[in-house]
Design an enzyme around this catalytic site. Structure first.
Site, PDB file in Angstrom:
ATOM      1  N   SER A 101       0.787  -1.229   0.000  1.00 41.06           N
ATOM      2  CA  SER A 101       0.000   0.000   0.000  1.00 41.06           C
ATOM      3  C   SER A 101       0.822   1.284   0.000  1.00 41.06           C
ATOM      4  O   SER A 101       0.321   2.323  -0.407  1.00 41.06           O
ATOM      5  CB  SER A 101      -0.960  -0.004   1.190  1.00 41.06           C
ATOM      6  OG  SER A 101      -0.256  -0.239   2.392  1.00 41.06           O
ATOM      7  N   HIS A 116      -5.487  -3.220  -2.593  1.00 40.79           N
ATOM      8  CA  HIS A 116      -5.128  -2.261  -3.650  1.00 40.79           C
ATOM      9  C   HIS A 116      -4.999  -2.902  -5.028  1.00 40.79           C
ATOM     10  O   HIS A 116      -4.653  -2.225  -5.989  1.00 40.79           O
ATOM     11  CB  HIS A 116      -3.824  -1.549  -3.285  1.00 40.79           C
ATOM     12  CG  HIS A 116      -3.924  -0.733  -2.049  1.00 40.79           C
ATOM     13  ND1 HIS A 116      -4.435   0.542  -2.034  1.00 40.79           N
ATOM     14  CD2 HIS A 116      -3.632  -1.023  -0.761  1.00 40.79           C
ATOM     15  CE1 HIS A 116      -4.418   1.012  -0.794  1.00 40.79           C
ATOM     16  NE2 HIS A 116      -3.933   0.077  -0.008  1.00 40.79           N
ATOM     17  N   LYS A 146     -11.791   1.154  -1.527  1.00 42.05           N
ATOM     18  CA  LYS A 146     -10.729   1.656  -2.405  1.00 42.05           C
ATOM     19  C   LYS A 146     -11.223   1.682  -3.853  1.00 42.05           C
ATOM     20  O   LYS A 146     -12.008   2.545  -4.191  1.00 42.05           O
ATOM     21  CB  LYS A 146      -9.472   0.844  -2.171  1.00 42.05           C
ATOM     22  CG  LYS A 146      -8.898   1.281  -0.820  1.00 42.05           C
ATOM     23  CD  LYS A 146      -7.930   0.395  -0.145  1.00 42.05           C
ATOM     24  CE  LYS A 146      -7.652   0.990   1.244  1.00 42.05           C
ATOM     25  NZ  LYS A 146      -7.082   0.049   2.165  1.00 42.05           N
TER      26      LYS A 146
END
Ligand code: PLP
Length: 372
Positions: A166, A194, A226
């Site tokens: 990340s 991610h 996200k």
């Protein structure tokens, strides 16, 4: 107590590690959001949210095992299982809680966990809470991981890695890790917070990129705050894994279920991500554009093909100064400092989104040249 707290805060300040929260009043160019696909403000999500609120109300009214579980949650879990090509998925309120729940359910005192040094804080906390023996291997270092596995006599071995790291944006060497896991009969868990929605031909994440299936990686964690622009998280895996979590994951059992309208909205978000592949394609084009032009300008970036692009500055003070200078240009790029990243590697963490355009990237690059 007050003087104790004062001391703690003073130390943070002196080390340039003091954290503040900003409310941005003016219009800024945001290069720090995890809304990679630009779905957080999508009109269809807003419509779903409004209609589902009319139907279900706001609060879920309870935990999943009491009265909080609704048709909306059920449909979302079915969607998530299909999206990740697994038998089932289980919705958690946050990624932090998903990691706590699954890891403490799977391993305990006589077991061992193998963590990449750069794994997300929630994975480290979960490992500590599980009481298993913790081994941390050097970042993406397969031979180091193998040595630790070789020496371990633990009953169960669990390897855990981020899919995309990340704070650096690089990708775990998943094919190698899966092979080692198989060789040492270890279970493998990937936190793809991610990678999901971004990597792979269909956006199914780092596992799709490496062509790994549920056999190779039996435990997959994904977040919804996200790339999917909403909120929440899930674990995807086998029927047996999910049933086990329903029985024993304390961060699933002892907490209020997500608002049902939110569950309905997340489902819409996943559908849009599938229906609008241009978001992912445009994002990858921007990443290439940014990297190519940063190289021309000799802006040093970490090695990353993901929307996370970091510039290592070094000390915290300089990183903050660079971030503040960008803020003067109405550009938001957050400085990331220890303990989020290792000592001496404070950095600017830039994140790109499908809603950016090349002109905005040019603006960012021009400003970066002046501040680093
Ligand atoms: C953001 C993140 C989490 C936590 O997810 P939340 O839903 O925000 O709690 C877990 N793991 C990784 C790698 C993350 O980046």
């Amino acid at each position: 107590m007050q003087s104790h707290l004062k001391n703690i805060l003073k130390q943070q300040q002196q080390a340039d590690l003091y954290r503040t929260r900003k409310i941005h009043q003016k219009t800024f160019l945001n290069f720090s959001s995890n809304d990679y696909l630009g779905l957080a403000n999508h009109p269809s999500l807003k419509t779903t949210w409004q209609q589902a609120a009319d139907k279900y109300g706001i609060g879920s009214g309870g935990s999943h095992l009491i009265t909080g579980h609704t048709q909306a949650h059920h449909e979302l879990e079915t969607t998530l299982a299909a999206y990740t090509q697994r038998e089932r998925a289980l919705l958690f309120s946050t990624g932090y809680m998903a990691n706590l729940g699954v890891i403490t359910s799977l391993v305990g005192r006589h077991d061992a966990i193998f963590l990449d040094k750069l794994n997300h804080a929630s994975l480290i906390d979960a490992a500590l809470l599980s009481r298993a023996k913790i081994h941390r291997y050097a970042h993406n270092n397969i031979s180091n991981l193998e040595k630790l596995l070789e020496k371990s006599s633990a009953k169960h071995k669990l390897i855990i890695t981020d899919g995309v790291f990340s704070m650096d944006g690089d990708i775990a060497l998943l094919a190698d890790i899966a092979q080692i896991a198989n060789k040492y009969q270890a279970w493998l868990m990937v936190d793809d917070a991610h990678g999901l929605g971004i990597l792979g031909n269909n956006g199914r994440g780092s596992l799709e990129m490496y062509n790994l299936d549920a056999e190779n990686v039996p435990i997959l964690m994904g977040t919804l705050g996200k790339a999917f622009g909403t909120f929440g998280a899930f674990i995807a895996g086998s029927e047996l894994l999910i049933e086990t979590l329903i029985q024993s994951a304390r961060s699933y059992i002892y907490t209020t279920a997500l608002p049902p309208a939110l569950a309905a909205t997340i489902k819409t978000s996943i559908e849009i991500a599938k229906q609008e592949p241009w978001r992912r394609q445009h994002l990858h084009e921007l990443i290439k554009y940014f990297r190519t032009n940063a190289a021309k300008l000799k802006i040093p970036l970490t090695d990353s093909i993901t929307p996370i692009q970091a510039i290592i500055i070094g000390d915290s003070k300089s990183a903050i100064a660079a971030s503040e200078a960008l803020y003067e240009h109405r550009i938001i790029v957050t400085a990331i400092r220890p303990p989020t990243v290792p000592q001496g590697t404070a950095r600017l963490r830039i994140t790109l989104s499908a809603l950016h355009d090349k002109k905005q990237i040019d603006e960012l690059l021009a400003a970066l040249v002046n501040v680093i």
